[in-house]
Design an enzyme around this catalytic site. Sequence first.
Site, PDB file in Angstrom:
ATOM      1  N   ARG A   9       2.963  -1.941   1.533  1.00 47.91           N
ATOM      2  CA  ARG A   9       2.714  -2.221   2.945  1.00 47.91           C
ATOM      3  C   ARG A   9       1.618  -1.347   3.501  1.00 47.91           C
ATOM      4  O   ARG A   9       1.334  -0.275   2.988  1.00 47.91           O
ATOM      5  CB  ARG A   9       3.992  -1.972   3.763  1.00 47.91           C
ATOM      6  CG  ARG A   9       5.124  -2.950   3.540  1.00 47.91           C
ATOM      7  CD  ARG A   9       4.814  -4.343   4.049  1.00 47.91           C
ATOM      8  NE  ARG A   9       4.139  -4.366   5.337  1.00 47.91           N
ATOM      9  CZ  ARG A   9       4.741  -4.394   6.512  1.00 47.91           C
ATOM     10  NH1 ARG A   9       6.040  -4.394   6.605  1.00 47.91           N
ATOM     11  NH2 ARG A   9       4.033  -4.408   7.626  1.00 47.91           N
ATOM     12  N   ARG A  65     -11.896 -11.140   1.457  1.00 38.81           N
ATOM     13  CA  ARG A  65     -12.811 -11.881   0.588  1.00 38.81           C
ATOM     14  C   ARG A  65     -14.174 -11.205   0.514  1.00 38.81           C
ATOM     15  O   ARG A  65     -14.837 -11.239  -0.511  1.00 38.81           O
ATOM     16  CB  ARG A  65     -12.965 -13.315   1.077  1.00 38.81           C
ATOM     17  CG  ARG A  65     -11.798 -14.189   0.711  1.00 38.81           C
ATOM     18  CD  ARG A  65     -12.080 -15.658   1.024  1.00 38.81           C
ATOM     19  NE  ARG A  65     -10.817 -16.295   1.313  1.00 38.81           N
ATOM     20  CZ  ARG A  65     -10.347 -16.525   2.528  1.00 38.81           C
ATOM     21  NH1 ARG A  65     -11.047 -16.209   3.592  1.00 38.81           N
ATOM     22  NH2 ARG A  65      -9.173 -17.091   2.694  1.00 38.81           N
ATOM     23  N   CYS A  76      -2.841 -15.515   6.299  1.00 37.38           N
ATOM     24  CA  CYS A  76      -2.729 -14.792   7.566  1.00 37.38           C
ATOM     25  C   CYS A  76      -1.658 -15.453   8.428  1.00 37.38           C
ATOM     26  O   CYS A  76      -1.471 -16.668   8.384  1.00 37.38           O
ATOM     27  CB  CYS A  76      -4.047 -14.820   8.324  1.00 37.38           C
ATOM     28  SG  CYS A  76      -5.409 -14.008   7.478  1.00 37.38           S
ATOM     29  N   GLU A  79       1.516 -11.910  14.233  1.00 34.32           N
ATOM     30  CA  GLU A  79       2.574 -10.905  14.422  1.00 34.32           C
ATOM     31  C   GLU A  79       3.373 -11.277  15.669  1.00 34.32           C
ATOM     32  O   GLU A  79       2.826 -11.865  16.615  1.00 34.32           O
ATOM     33  CB  GLU A  79       1.926  -9.524  14.579  1.00 34.32           C
ATOM     34  CG  GLU A  79       2.888  -8.381  14.633  1.00 34.32           C
ATOM     35  CD  GLU A  79       3.538  -8.071  13.298  1.00 34.32           C
ATOM     36  OE1 GLU A  79       4.692  -7.620  13.315  1.00 34.32           O
ATOM     37  OE2 GLU A  79       2.910  -8.288  12.246  1.00 34.32           O
ATOM     38  N   ARG A  91      -1.485  -5.908  10.028  1.00 40.39           N
ATOM     39  CA  ARG A  91      -0.545  -5.432   9.010  1.00 40.39           C
ATOM     40  C   ARG A  91      -0.798  -6.196   7.724  1.00 40.39           C
ATOM     41  O   ARG A  91      -1.279  -7.324   7.744  1.00 40.39           O
ATOM     42  CB  ARG A  91       0.895  -5.642   9.470  1.00 40.39           C
ATOM     43  CG  ARG A  91       1.238  -4.878  10.720  1.00 40.39           C
ATOM     44  CD  ARG A  91       2.636  -5.253  11.195  1.00 40.39           C
ATOM     45  NE  ARG A  91       2.884  -4.783  12.527  1.00 40.39           N
ATOM     46  CZ  ARG A  91       3.706  -3.790  12.847  1.00 40.39           C
ATOM     47  NH1 ARG A  91       4.376  -3.174  11.911  1.00 40.39           N
ATOM     48  NH2 ARG A  91       3.876  -3.436  14.089  1.00 40.39           N
ATOM     49  N   TYR A 109      -0.938   3.623   6.350  1.00 35.40           N
ATOM     50  CA  TYR A 109      -1.043   3.293   7.771  1.00 35.40           C
ATOM     51  C   TYR A 109      -2.185   4.105   8.363  1.00 35.40           C
ATOM     52  O   TYR A 109      -2.145   5.335   8.347  1.00 35.40           O
ATOM     53  CB  TYR A 109       0.283   3.572   8.480  1.00 35.40           C
ATOM     54  CG  TYR A 109       1.339   2.611   8.004  1.00 35.40           C
ATOM     55  CD1 TYR A 109       1.575   1.428   8.684  1.00 35.40           C
ATOM     56  CD2 TYR A 109       2.061   2.857   6.831  1.00 35.40           C
ATOM     57  CE1 TYR A 109       2.518   0.519   8.222  1.00 35.40           C
ATOM     58  CE2 TYR A 109       2.999   1.952   6.365  1.00 35.40           C
ATOM     59  CZ  TYR A 109       3.213   0.791   7.066  1.00 35.40           C
ATOM     60  OH  TYR A 109       4.130  -0.121   6.611  1.00 35.40           O
ATOM     61  N   ARG A 117       5.342   3.673  10.568  1.00 38.41           N
ATOM     62  CA  ARG A 117       6.411   3.877   9.586  1.00 38.41           C
ATOM     63  C   ARG A 117       6.446   5.333   9.140  1.00 38.41           C
ATOM     64  O   ARG A 117       6.132   5.663   8.013  1.00 38.41           O
ATOM     65  CB  ARG A 117       6.196   2.965   8.372  1.00 38.41           C
ATOM     66  CG  ARG A 117       6.397   1.485   8.636  1.00 38.41           C
ATOM     67  CD  ARG A 117       7.824   1.120   9.032  1.00 38.41           C
ATOM     68  NE  ARG A 117       8.840   1.565   8.123  1.00 38.41           N
ATOM     69  CZ  ARG A 117       9.336   0.868   7.104  1.00 38.41           C
ATOM     70  NH1 ARG A 117       8.873  -0.329   6.856  1.00 38.41           N
ATOM     71  NH2 ARG A 117      10.285   1.369   6.351  1.00 38.41           N
TER      72      ARG A 117
END
Length: 122
Positions: A9, A65, A76, A79, A91, A109, A117
């Site tokens: 993540r 890409r 995609c 959120e 994210r 992050y 997180r």
Amino acid sequence: MPTSVRAVRGATTVEVDSVEAITERVVALLQRILEQNGLDEDDIISILFTATEDIVSNFPATAARSMGLGAVPLICARELAIVGSVPRCIRVMLHVTTERSREDIHHVYLEGAHGLRDDLPD
């Protein structure tokens, strides 16, 4: 350790919603994830991106890409619009093959997403 499928993540933010800002931050995020986890393109199964509703100028997958990940399946999504959530946030979740244990995966992050997180090792 045998090769396993793991999820990695990460997230980043942009100050402005522009093609250039999104490309720069997504590329930086993906490069850091690959570097910190000893991964290359052949290790990536797929990548899922989400973006907050205030990002409309470019697909994060387009940025991926641009760094040569065109053969990797990319998608995609939007959120959830949660009150108080981090604005202009992208994210990512990479599905990868790796010999690393779940505990040895480094989630990344960056920028304004740094504190999302705090419970995960960096």
